[in-house]
Design a protein around this motif. Structure first.
Motif, PDB file in Angstrom:
ATOM      1  N   MET A   1      33.510  40.889  53.877  1.00  0.00           N
ATOM      2  CA  MET A   1      34.417  40.794  52.893  1.00  0.00           C
ATOM      3  C   MET A   1      35.344  39.232  53.093  1.00  0.00           C
ATOM      4  SD  MET A   1      35.649  42.831  50.640  1.00  0.00           S
ATOM      5  CE  MET A   1      36.606  42.184  49.270  1.00  0.00           C
ATOM      6  N   LYS A   2      35.616  38.794  51.948  1.00  0.00           N
ATOM      7  CA  LYS A   2      36.474  37.564  52.103  1.00  0.00           C
ATOM      8  C   LYS A   2      37.852  37.605  52.432  1.00  0.00           C
ATOM      9  CE  LYS A   2      33.290  34.823  49.082  1.00  0.00           C
ATOM     10  NZ  LYS A   2      32.909  34.456  47.823  1.00  0.00           N
ATOM     11  N   THR A   3      38.227  36.670  53.100  1.00  0.00           N
ATOM     12  CA  THR A   3      39.610  36.663  53.444  1.00  0.00           C
ATOM     13  C   THR A   3      40.691  35.770  52.653  1.00  0.00           C
ATOM     14  OG1 THR A   3      38.765  36.720  55.935  1.00  0.00           O
ATOM     15  CG2 THR A   3      41.277  36.427  55.716  1.00  0.00           C
ATOM     16  N   VAL A   4      41.910  36.126  52.544  1.00  0.00           N
ATOM     17  CA  VAL A   4      42.626  35.509  51.893  1.00  0.00           C
ATOM     18  C   VAL A   4      43.794  35.002  52.449  1.00  0.00           C
ATOM     19  CG1 VAL A   4      44.494  35.377  49.814  1.00  0.00           C
ATOM     20  CG2 VAL A   4      42.142  36.663  49.528  1.00  0.00           C
TER      21      VAL A   4
ATOM     22  N   LEU B   1      54.701  42.741  48.212  1.00  0.00           N
ATOM     23  CA  LEU B   1      53.505  42.841  47.012  1.00  0.00           C
ATOM     24  C   LEU B   1      52.365  42.355  47.279  1.00  0.00           C
ATOM     25  CD1 LEU B   1      54.137  43.812  44.129  1.00  0.00           C
ATOM     26  CD2 LEU B   1      54.414  41.106  43.458  1.00  0.00           C
ATOM     27  N   TRP B   2      52.360  41.228  48.014  1.00  0.00           N
ATOM     28  CA  TRP B   2      51.001  40.475  48.278  1.00  0.00           C
ATOM     29  C   TRP B   2      50.000  41.360  49.325  1.00  0.00           C
ATOM     30  CZ3 TRP B   2      52.686  34.689  49.038  1.00  0.00           C
ATOM     31  CH2 TRP B   2      52.861  34.146  47.914  1.00  0.00           C
ATOM     32  N   LYS B   3      50.734  41.705  50.492  1.00  0.00           N
ATOM     33  CA  LYS B   3      49.912  42.259  51.333  1.00  0.00           C
ATOM     34  C   LYS B   3      49.546  43.638  51.054  1.00  0.00           C
ATOM     35  CE  LYS B   3      52.016  40.175  55.538  1.00  0.00           C
ATOM     36  NZ  LYS B   3      52.804  40.128  56.533  1.00  0.00           N
ATOM     37  N   SER B   4      50.478  44.500  50.166  1.00  0.00           N
ATOM     38  CA  SER B   4      49.985  45.567  49.769  1.00  0.00           C
ATOM     39  C   SER B   4      48.840  45.690  48.632  1.00  0.00           C
ATOM     40  CB  SER B   4      51.210  46.481  49.232  1.00  0.00           C
ATOM     41  OG  SER B   4      52.491  46.275  49.849  1.00  0.00           O
ATOM     42  N   PHE B   5      48.972  44.789  47.839  1.00  0.00           N
ATOM     43  CA  PHE B   5      47.879  44.287  46.936  1.00  0.00           C
ATOM     44  C   PHE B   5      46.485  44.320  47.278  1.00  0.00           C
ATOM     45  CE2 PHE B   5      45.469  41.731  43.894  1.00  0.00           C
ATOM     46  CZ  PHE B   5      45.559  42.576  42.895  1.00  0.00           C
ATOM     47  N   PHE B   6      46.798  43.401  48.474  1.00  0.00           N
ATOM     48  CA  PHE B   6      45.271  42.988  49.120  1.00  0.00           C
ATOM     49  C   PHE B   6      44.846  44.312  50.157  1.00  0.00           C
ATOM     50  CE2 PHE B   6      46.855  38.654  48.344  1.00  0.00           C
ATOM     51  CZ  PHE B   6      45.738  38.426  47.173  1.00  0.00           C
ATOM     52  N   LYS B   7      45.761  44.879  50.651  1.00  0.00           N
ATOM     53  CA  LYS B   7      45.504  46.145  51.396  1.00  0.00           C
ATOM     54  C   LYS B   7      44.764  47.142  50.583  1.00  0.00           C
ATOM     55  CE  LYS B   7      47.630  49.667  54.106  1.00  0.00           C
ATOM     56  NZ  LYS B   7      49.047  50.242  54.121  1.00  0.00           N
ATOM     57  N   ALA B   8      45.319  47.364  49.095  1.00  0.00           N
ATOM     58  CA  ALA B   8      44.852  48.436  48.311  1.00  0.00           C
ATOM     59  C   ALA B   8      43.383  48.073  47.896  1.00  0.00           C
ATOM     60  CB  ALA B   8      45.730  48.671  47.230  1.00  0.00           C
ATOM     61  N   LEU B   9      43.192  46.786  47.890  1.00  0.00           N
ATOM     62  CA  LEU B   9      41.723  46.370  47.373  1.00  0.00           C
ATOM     63  C   LEU B   9      40.545  46.228  48.812  1.00  0.00           C
ATOM     64  CD1 LEU B   9      42.592  43.602  44.793  1.00  0.00           C
ATOM     65  CD2 LEU B   9      41.654  45.923  44.375  1.00  0.00           C
TER      66      LEU B   9
ATOM     67  N   ILE C   1      45.981  41.347  37.730  1.00  0.00           N
ATOM     68  CA  ILE C   1      44.689  41.737  37.342  1.00  0.00           C
ATOM     69  C   ILE C   1      43.723  40.555  37.208  1.00  0.00           C
ATOM     70  CG2 ILE C   1      43.454  42.662  34.941  1.00  0.00           C
ATOM     71  CD1 ILE C   1      45.978  44.572  34.887  1.00  0.00           C
ATOM     72  N   ALA C   2      44.193  39.548  36.653  1.00  0.00           N
ATOM     73  CA  ALA C   2      43.198  38.405  36.533  1.00  0.00           C
ATOM     74  C   ALA C   2      42.923  37.978  37.837  1.00  0.00           C
ATOM     75  CB  ALA C   2      44.047  37.362  35.843  1.00  0.00           C
ATOM     76  N   MET C   3      43.701  38.182  39.013  1.00  0.00           N
ATOM     77  CA  MET C   3      43.667  37.409  40.370  1.00  0.00           C
ATOM     78  C   MET C   3      42.758  38.685  40.811  1.00  0.00           C
ATOM     79  SD  MET C   3      46.218  36.861  43.443  1.00  0.00           S
ATOM     80  CE  MET C   3      47.024  38.320  43.439  1.00  0.00           C
ATOM     81  N   GLY C   4      42.592  39.747  40.699  1.00  0.00           N
ATOM     82  CA  GLY C   4      41.652  40.920  41.134  1.00  0.00           C
ATOM     83  C   GLY C   4      40.336  40.504  40.589  1.00  0.00           C
ATOM     84  N   ASN C   5      40.377  40.009  39.367  1.00  0.00           N
ATOM     85  CA  ASN C   5      38.829  39.684  38.638  1.00  0.00           C
ATOM     86  C   ASN C   5      38.443  38.688  39.481  1.00  0.00           C
ATOM     87  OD1 ASN C   5      36.872  40.058  36.736  1.00  0.00           O
ATOM     88  ND2 ASN C   5      37.989  38.326  35.439  1.00  0.00           N
ATOM     89  N   THR C   6      39.337  37.579  39.831  1.00  0.00           N
ATOM     90  CA  THR C   6      38.715  36.395  40.472  1.00  0.00           C
ATOM     91  C   THR C   6      37.810  36.799  41.902  1.00  0.00           C
ATOM     92  OG1 THR C   6      40.503  35.593  40.009  1.00  0.00           O
ATOM     93  CG2 THR C   6      39.243  34.409  41.321  1.00  0.00           C
ATOM     94  N   LEU C   7      38.533  37.908  42.471  1.00  0.00           N
ATOM     95  CA  LEU C   7      37.811  38.306  43.717  1.00  0.00           C
ATOM     96  C   LEU C   7      36.713  39.177  43.435  1.00  0.00           C
ATOM     97  CD1 LEU C   7      41.362  38.994  45.637  1.00  0.00           C
ATOM     98  CD2 LEU C   7      39.626  37.115  46.279  1.00  0.00           C
TER      99      LEU C   7
ATOM    100  N   LYS D   1      39.007  45.745  36.219  1.00  0.00           N
ATOM    101  CA  LYS D   1      40.341  45.663  35.686  1.00  0.00           C
ATOM    102  C   LYS D   1      41.069  47.155  36.294  1.00  0.00           C
ATOM    103  CE  LYS D   1      42.769  45.256  31.293  1.00  0.00           C
ATOM    104  NZ  LYS D   1      42.848  45.429  30.097  1.00  0.00           N
ATOM    105  N   LEU D   2      40.548  48.197  36.288  1.00  0.00           N
ATOM    106  CA  LEU D   2      41.060  49.552  36.750  1.00  0.00           C
ATOM    107  C   LEU D   2      41.306  49.398  38.229  1.00  0.00           C
ATOM    108  CD1 LEU D   2      41.669  52.398  35.820  1.00  0.00           C
ATOM    109  CD2 LEU D   2      39.497  52.931  36.862  1.00  0.00           C
ATOM    110  N   LYS D   3      40.436  48.850  38.956  1.00  0.00           N
ATOM    111  CA  LYS D   3      40.972  48.635  40.640  1.00  0.00           C
ATOM    112  C   LYS D   3      42.229  47.932  40.565  1.00  0.00           C
ATOM    113  CE  LYS D   3      37.450  49.973  43.942  1.00  0.00           C
ATOM    114  NZ  LYS D   3      36.338  49.358  44.790  1.00  0.00           N
ATOM    115  N   SER D   4      42.149  46.658  39.988  1.00  0.00           N
ATOM    116  CA  SER D   4      43.310  45.654  40.387  1.00  0.00           C
ATOM    117  C   SER D   4      44.653  46.497  39.738  1.00  0.00           C
ATOM    118  CB  SER D   4      42.982  44.562  39.488  1.00  0.00           C
ATOM    119  OG  SER D   4      41.735  43.904  39.820  1.00  0.00           O
ATOM    120  N   LYS D   5      44.445  47.149  38.728  1.00  0.00           N
ATOM    121  CA  LYS D   5      45.636  47.753  37.998  1.00  0.00           C
ATOM    122  C   LYS D   5      45.956  48.780  38.938  1.00  0.00           C
ATOM    123  CE  LYS D   5      46.319  48.647  33.084  1.00  0.00           C
ATOM    124  NZ  LYS D   5      45.699  49.038  31.882  1.00  0.00           N
TER     125      LYS D   5
END
Lengths: 315, 302
Positions: free
Chosen positions: B1-4, B18-26, B125-131, B135-139
């Protein structure tokens, strides 16, 4: 009888007093720091010693203030090391119980302290810029070839002070040169400089504050009658200057040393000791703190400047 | 997995949860840069123009320290957070700036411009797409992050309310969180204060629903979103605390405007303004802090 020493080590001058238990000044000394606070304090102690009878007066505590308060406080084993604002307020209050406003303009600092019923309610200091302070006046005096001590008297002889922009030292200087070349008389320019110091102070340091009477003017610049008169004209209030105005910080920390009620043996022979200070860069972490180590006769007294404990082990 | 990589500067302090939880969920691992220190500042200074503010110089230092250590470095671009309002131009240009300084760096970017209908949600959502996420997962990840952010905020507000009720002297630390929490800037002040029996109140812990109401008390329209929050927080807390320490980094355009407003409209509040530029000596700082505390104590104290 017990005696208390207060020393105020400023950037330009060093002041020292000895007070008795009635808060009366029984010895005082005032000389230039000349970039060497340790030597200046040794000289001050010598002068103070000559003015008292050591058989009668027994020094039991020392207080220090001013920008070198920590260094000198460590050196002398002071019981009180206090900032200038508090020291000045307390010193002034002991002589003028009803003071409401203290204007203080020193070598590179200027400050205002507002008090009510003997309690500091507000204060401000200049930002790091030295415009409108003593060093500005002395550099302009040098340019005009006049002793800065004579500035005040000359300013009083002027009937039409020139307007000089004093917001910034650099602009003021070019403005001054320009006005000289235009043919303004020297006394009008000097009066203009005094006015601009007062105006600059009121616009910057005292901005937005209400200056209530009695107003006391202190610091080296208060010896300049031209600036004092300028303040009185602008404020339309009487401004009090005190012959001992320059000693208020020293007096204040001597009083604090007395009130703290902690006694520590003190000997004037401390001036015979050899003090050495050195700066060491700590390489313990990426912060590279500069640690100052103070030594007395080769032995470490104290060190500071470190952000964490690692810095305290330097010898 | 890639690291941010998350540079610990500027917006990090606003969006940490917000950032940490978003990446944690993904399930994306993150790497936070070290605390600010002088070496890092030196690195940042070398790469920035001299007019950049201290906080931006530090941020560049943080990016530098993450370089080559992770796959992406998160550098968002924020143009506006509210309609008809703006944020500091540093946040407008941050992405382009970093891209220019480090052309080789793999930047993870998102773009918020509420003025032009580009919301935070769309941006994430766009950021999730880059990774490479759907769309659903990022949402879903964004929704989770938002809820975590809310819980965190409420918890902080509750703690602060308890602090406000104590009998100790209370001091409000007012400033952008990237300044008040930074090790080289505000933390040197809060560390100093922690040696005294005072309670520290932070301006950024403040119910966002009250922002507009309290900001209006000082000025009908404040154009800068983040400074509007500061003004509102000042008006809300100023009579609830004993003293206010305003912390700014030099040079800051919006702060120079709103600090002046605070000084003019403070009424009886006790305010100490501290501006940080180069961080070599702290003696001038200590003089101001000590005398400020003496004043708050009232009377002659030792």
């Amino acid at each position: 009888m017990k005696g208390y020493i207060g020393i105020d080590i400023g950037s330009i001058s060093t002041k020292g007093v000895i007070i008795n238990e009635d808060e009366k000044i029984i010895a005082s000394s005032y000389l230039w720091t000349e970039g060497n606070p340790v030597l200046a304090v040794k000289k001050v102690l010598k002068e103070l010693r000559q003015q008292i009878d050591e058989e009668i007066i027994n020094i039991v505590a020392v207080g220090t203030t001013g920008s070198a308060r920590k260094l000198i406080g460590t050196m002398l084993g002071a019981t009180v090391i206090k900032n200038e604002i508090t020291a000045h307020a307390i010193g002034t209050l002991s002589l003028h119980k009803d003071v409401r406003t203290i204007i203080e303009i020193g070598g590179q600092d200027s400050k205002i302290i507002l008090l009510e019923d003997g309690v500091v309610t507000d204060y401000a200091m200049n930002t790091l810029c030295a415009a409108g302070t003593g060093s500005f006046l002395s550099s302009q005096a040098k340019r005009l070839g006049i002793r800065v001590e004579d500035f005040g008297e000359i300013a009083l002889t002027s009937k039409h002070p020139t307007n000089i922009a004093a917001r910034c030292t650099v602009f003021a200087e070019s403005d001054l040169v320009h006005k000289l070349q235009m043919g303004y008389s020297q006394k009008d320019i000097i009066a203009g400089l005094c006015n601009s110091v007062a105006q600059n102070y009121l616009n910057n340091v005292a901005k937005g504050k209400k200056l209530e009477s009695p107003i006391i003017f202190q610091g080296g610049v208060s010896k300049n009658i031209g600036v004092k008169t300028a303040f009185e004209k602008i404020l339309n209030e009487k401004v009090i200057t005190d012959e001992n105005g320059h000693l208020m910080g020293a007096l204040g920390c001597a009083i604090l040393a007395m009130k703290k009620n902690v006694e520590r043996p003190f000997s004037f022979n401390v001036s015979n000791s050899d003090f050495e200070t050195k700066a060491v860069e700590c390489k313990g972490c990426p912060n590279h703190c500069e640690v100052i180590v103070v030594k007395k006769d080769g032995e470490k007294l104290d060190s500071w400047g470190n952000r964490c404990d690692k810095g305290s082990y330097f010898k | 997995m890639k690291t941010v990589g998350l540079p610990k500067g500027l917006l990090y302090y606003r969006y940490e949860t917000l950032w940490k939880s978003f990446f944690k969920a993904l399930n994306v691992p993150v790497m936070v840069s070290e605390e600010s220190n002088l070496l890092l500042l030196e690195k940042g200074k070398k790469k920035s123009i001299d007019e950049a503010c201290l906080s931006l110089k530090l941020f560049i230092g943080h990016v530098e320290s993450l370089k080559n250590k992770c796959d992406y470095v998160l550098v968002p671009r924020i143009y506006s957070l509210e309609k008809d309002e703006q944020v500091c131009t540093n946040f407008n240009c941050l992405y382009d700036l970093i891209k220019n300084v480090y052309p080789e760096l793999n930047i993870l970017n998102y773009n918020i411009d509420v003025k032009h209908h580009k919301s935070e949600k769309k941006a994430f959502i766009a950021m999730g797409n880059t990774l490479g996420f759907s769309k659903l997962k990022s949402k879903k990840a964004y929704a989770f992050a938002k809820s975590q952010e809310k819980i965190e905020k409420e918890k902080k507000e509750q703690n602060q309310n308890i602090k406000l009720k104590t009998n100790k002297k209370k001091i409000l630390i007012l400033g952008h969180p990237y300044n008040t929490k930074d090790c080289l800037i505000g933390k040197s002040i809060t560390d100093f204060l922690s040696n005294y029996p005072v309670e520290i109140i932070y301006s950024d812990i403040f119910n966002e629903k009250l922002v507009n109401k309290y900001a209006k008390k000082i000025s009908p329209k404040v154009h800068w979103t983040m400074n509007k929050e500061l003004l509102a927080s000042f008006m809300y807390y100023k009579d609830k605390v004993d003293g206010v320490i305003v912390i700014s980094a030099f040079p800051c355009g919006p702060d120079s405007l709103t600090n002046e407003m605070i000084l003019r409209k403070k009424a009886n509040a006790k305010v100490l303004l501290l501006t940080f530029e180069e961080l070599n000596s702290n003696i001038a700082l200590l003089t101001r802090l000590e005398s400020f505390l003496d004043m708050l104590k009232g009377g002659i104290h030792l």
